[in-house]
Design an enzyme around this catalytic site. Sequence first.
Site, PDB file in Angstrom:
ATOM      1  N   SER A 197       0.843  -1.187   0.000  1.00 36.70           N
ATOM      2  CA  SER A 197       0.000   0.000   0.000  1.00 36.70           C
ATOM      3  C   SER A 197       0.881   1.242   0.000  1.00 36.70           C
ATOM      4  O   SER A 197       2.073   1.173   0.325  1.00 36.70           O
ATOM      5  CB  SER A 197      -0.883  -0.012   1.259  1.00 36.70           C
ATOM      6  OG  SER A 197      -1.550   1.219   1.451  1.00 36.70           O
ATOM      7  N   TYR A 246      -4.013  -0.703   9.944  1.00 40.23           N
ATOM      8  CA  TYR A 246      -3.792  -0.928   8.520  1.00 40.23           C
ATOM      9  C   TYR A 246      -2.368  -0.525   8.135  1.00 40.23           C
ATOM     10  O   TYR A 246      -1.672  -1.246   7.419  1.00 40.23           O
ATOM     11  CB  TYR A 246      -4.810  -0.132   7.704  1.00 40.23           C
ATOM     12  CG  TYR A 246      -4.764  -0.393   6.216  1.00 40.23           C
ATOM     13  CD1 TYR A 246      -5.447  -1.473   5.664  1.00 40.23           C
ATOM     14  CD2 TYR A 246      -4.040   0.437   5.364  1.00 40.23           C
ATOM     15  CE1 TYR A 246      -5.414  -1.722   4.291  1.00 40.23           C
ATOM     16  CE2 TYR A 246      -3.996   0.190   3.998  1.00 40.23           C
ATOM     17  CZ  TYR A 246      -4.677  -0.882   3.470  1.00 40.23           C
ATOM     18  OH  TYR A 246      -4.631  -1.133   2.117  1.00 40.23           O
TER      19      TYR A 246
END
Length: 253
Positions: free
Chosen positions: A145, A158
């Site tokens: 990410s 996350y």
Amino acid sequence: MADFSLTQKRALVTGASRGIGQALAIALAEAGADVICASSRAGGCDETVAKIAALGTVKAAQLHADLSDMLAVQALADDALALWGGVDILVNNGGTIFRSPATEYPLEAWQNVLQVNLDASFLLCQQLGKSMIEQGSGKIINIASMLSYSGGITVPAYTASKHAIAGLTKALANEWGAKGLQVNAIAPGYIRTDNTQALQDDAQRSSEICARIPAGRWGETDDLKGAVVFLASAASQYINGHVLAVDGGFLAR
């Protein structure tokens, strides 16, 4: 081009019911791979399987597992290996996100995000990696990410999980590179998916994001198809432990 062909390769893609995972599964199939599509519920990949079947050239199947349940993840690995006698390509895309200020972040939510995004990915890498080592070849592609590079806001679990995915990718590449495996990651930029809907709906934040992207737009899931085929194919045979950003130039700003 022969080096990019995935003919006779067997792939497992998690989180393949929609969004990025669906695009990655279809891309592998378009390049010639037979694809096992996995999601969190039975029948969750019906649409993806139908789209692959419509190509008329490769096989598609689906499995399901709750990625927060390590027994279910182990069963997913076992079933995937048994289905067609092995797996040549693993794409760890399945994941989740929870947004909350860090001072109020529930421990249960933290643990769930880490289990789904990190623990499940490691277990699938480990179990399918064993089989790949035995056959002397394999491609593992973890989905990282932009938050593998930065901290984000109100997404501490996350962010921690995606930093860890980048590190795990490098660690496994170090151990398995000499055994014929390549372990790499794709770090998608700001892509239009369910996970980024809150950001897309925030007009000011969305404008700020686009202003930083040299391409000047949000990414689409199809923008990731070339990267996954490249990393899954013989064309990337000397690339290992790399995190490939597909971000429209976001990190260059």
